[in-house]
Write an enzyme that holds these catalytic residues in place. Structure first.
Site: not given
Ligand code: AHR
Length: 516
Positions: A48, A195-196, A263, A320, A369
């Site tokens: 990103e 995205n999201e 995450y 992600e 990332q």
């Molecule tokens: O990866 C960091 C961020 O986490 C991304 O920009 C977003 O899609 C997610 O919340």
């Protein structure tokens, strides 16, 4: 010295037997059950416009003394080629929904400078745009995965980007591309529709997003020879209602994939996530527990998808994932720069095993990332570059790409901490087109080794070789002063006797075995 009584001897013997039993695992593996192909795209990465991932990561100042093509850093490219990076997702993340692609084409000196509102409020000079990203993918030999802007863009803007990228004919956007020096279309295939969208991508409800998806997807055209694999913006972790509403409202033929973001937070608390390297066993345990939750998450989402799409034509795209810790002290909090320890390697190995074992539904995944951000595989400091423990796990697991998954069955011993416990062992296996069998196994227990055995009847094999990523402590890591503390090494702990494979897995280890 007191003489041992028979009862005492019996007690010792039986304790020994039960301790041994705890660490002894018989794995049931039958290659004739291998049917589903593990898509190589499970091993993808995400990059990103965030912190030092693109700028001062992939794309460096022309004065930096490293090998470069234009401003693309070639030591990074070489390292990623070694792990056979299959795809690269770009430009975000949250950045994608504020990105206007026309700012990033044409002569660089004329490109507008803007503020990156999501990530640190820094200047985005747009010197890295569409052409530069696709040049990078070409150098990597990776498929581009572009996320289009739904949150602050328009249907027309997205439609024109697709035309610019993929149309091989005469049209305003194809002509513009040619004016900018690219004659042939790139034929980008993976296409994220936002995205999201439940959060930074527009704070939408799933019902509203499903309608928006259909509008945007309709005009993101499949040009001749360049069909798009359109991917809907999926759920935030355990928000399964998002998955349900999208599956119910978007016909399977309009959606190639549905994404999912998850995450692993060491503490489970977004406010104080915990350090990347300074943590004790309690936090280690919690991180592993949170990381292993990916299994139930994928299972839950797959079950919902199965209801609406029993043929499994829609892919689950975990675009992600990874460990998210506090930033390294003294670094910009908006840059999400974190170190990467043996713990990250164990989360990576376990997660990739989960994806392999769910490869009937999970067909794309991208780790967040690639460089200098979150659970990166590469960290840089000026001219220096290091490969993280996570990188070495990807190196071990690349053998599974496009091989057939072999279902495994075993009862894992427990990793016990106080009154809590987790499965200490996880694994996946595959058979490739040459007939070689690969097994990847993770032992998350910080103290106990695990002995595995598996009877490979029916398989013709003459030798076993292996590689291992391990370290003494879960918070060991590779620093710029000691970049090779954790690397992939030859593993000699596996044996063949007859058709029986046995291996002794050290504590805190990720092991890859090859049988051929
Ligand atoms: O990866 C960091 C961020 O986490 C991304 O920009 C977003 O899609 C997610 O919340």
């Amino acid at each position: 010295m007191k003489k041992a009584t028979p009862f005492f001897l019996f007690l010792c013997l039986s304790m020994n037997v039960s301790l041994k039993a705890q660490n002894q695992v018989a794995i049931d593996l039958n290659t004739s059950n291998a049917k589903t192909v593990i898509s190589k795209h499970i091993y993808g990465h995400f990059s990103e416009h965030l912190g030092r991932c693109i700028y001062d990561g992939f794309w460096v100042d022309s004065t930096l003394h490293v090998p470069k093509k234009d401003r693309i850093r070639l030591d990074i490219v070489d390292a990623l080629k070694k792990i056979k990076i299959p795809n690269l997702r770009w430009p975000g993340g949250c950045f994608a929904d504020e990105y206007h692609w026309r700012d990033g084409i044409g002569p660089r000196t004329k490109r507008p400078k803007m503020v990156n509102t999501n990530w640190g409020g820094v200047v985005e000079d747009n010197s890295f745009g569409t052409h530069e990203f696709l040049e990078l993918c070409g150098l990597l030999g990776a498929e581009p995965y572009i996320a289009g802007n739904v949150g602050s863009g328009t249907v027309e803007e997205m439609a024109k980007w697709v035309e610019y990228l993929n149309f091989d004919g005469i049209s305003p956007m194809a002509n513009l591309r040619k004016e900018n020096g690219r004659d042939k279309p790139w034929k980008v295939s993976f296409w994220g529709v936002g995205n999201e969208s439940w959060g930074c991508g527009g704070n939408m409800t799933p019902e509203y997003y499903a309608d928006q998806y259909k509008r945007y997807a309709t005009y993101a055209r499949n040009y001749p020879g360049a069909p798009l694999k359109k991917i809907a913006s999926g759920a935030n972790a355990f928000d399964t209602n998002w998955t349900e509403v999208l599956m119910k409202n978007i016909p399977a033929y309009e959606m190639w994939g549905l994404s999912l973001h998850y995450y692993t937070l060491p503490t489970g608390d977004w406010g104080k996530k915990g350090s990347a390297t300074k943590f004790g066993e309690e936090q280690y345990f919690n991180t592993m527990k949170n990381g292993l939750a990916m299994d139930s998450l994928v299972t839950l989402n797959s079950a919902i998808m199965d209801k609406y799409d029993p043929k499994k034509s829609v892919a689950l795209v975990v675009d992600e994932w990874g460990v998210w810790t506090d930033v390294e002290p003294g670094t910009n909090p908006g840059f999400l720069y974190q170190q990467n320890s043996m713990r990250d390697a164990l989360v990576a190995g376990s997660t990739l095993n989960i994806f392999n074992n769910h490869s009937d539904r999970v067909r794309v995944a991208t780790l967040a990332q690639t460089v200098n951000v979150l659970q990166a595989v590469i960290l840089t400091e000026k001219e220096k570059m290091l490969l993280t423990p996570t990188y070495h796990v990807f190196d071990l697991y690349k053998v599974h790409m496009d091989a057939k998954a072999i279902p495994l069955q075993f009862k894992s011993p427990k990793y016990v901490l106080g009154d809590k416990q987790l499965a200490a062992l996880n694994a996946s296996a595959s058979i490739d087109s040459t007939g070689a069998v690969h097994i990847t196994i993770v032992n998350i227990d910080p103290k106990k080794k695990i002995n595995i055995t598996t009877n490979l009847k029916g398989l013709k094999w003459s030798k076993v070789t292996g590689r291992i990523v391990t370290s003494e402590k879960f918070n060991d890591y590779n620093s710029f002063d000691n970049p090779n503390k954790i690397i992939a090494k030859v593993f000699t702990g596996a044996k063949k006797s007859g058709n029986m494979l046995s291996a002794e897995l050290p504590p805190l280890s990720v092991v890859e075995l090859e049988l051929n």
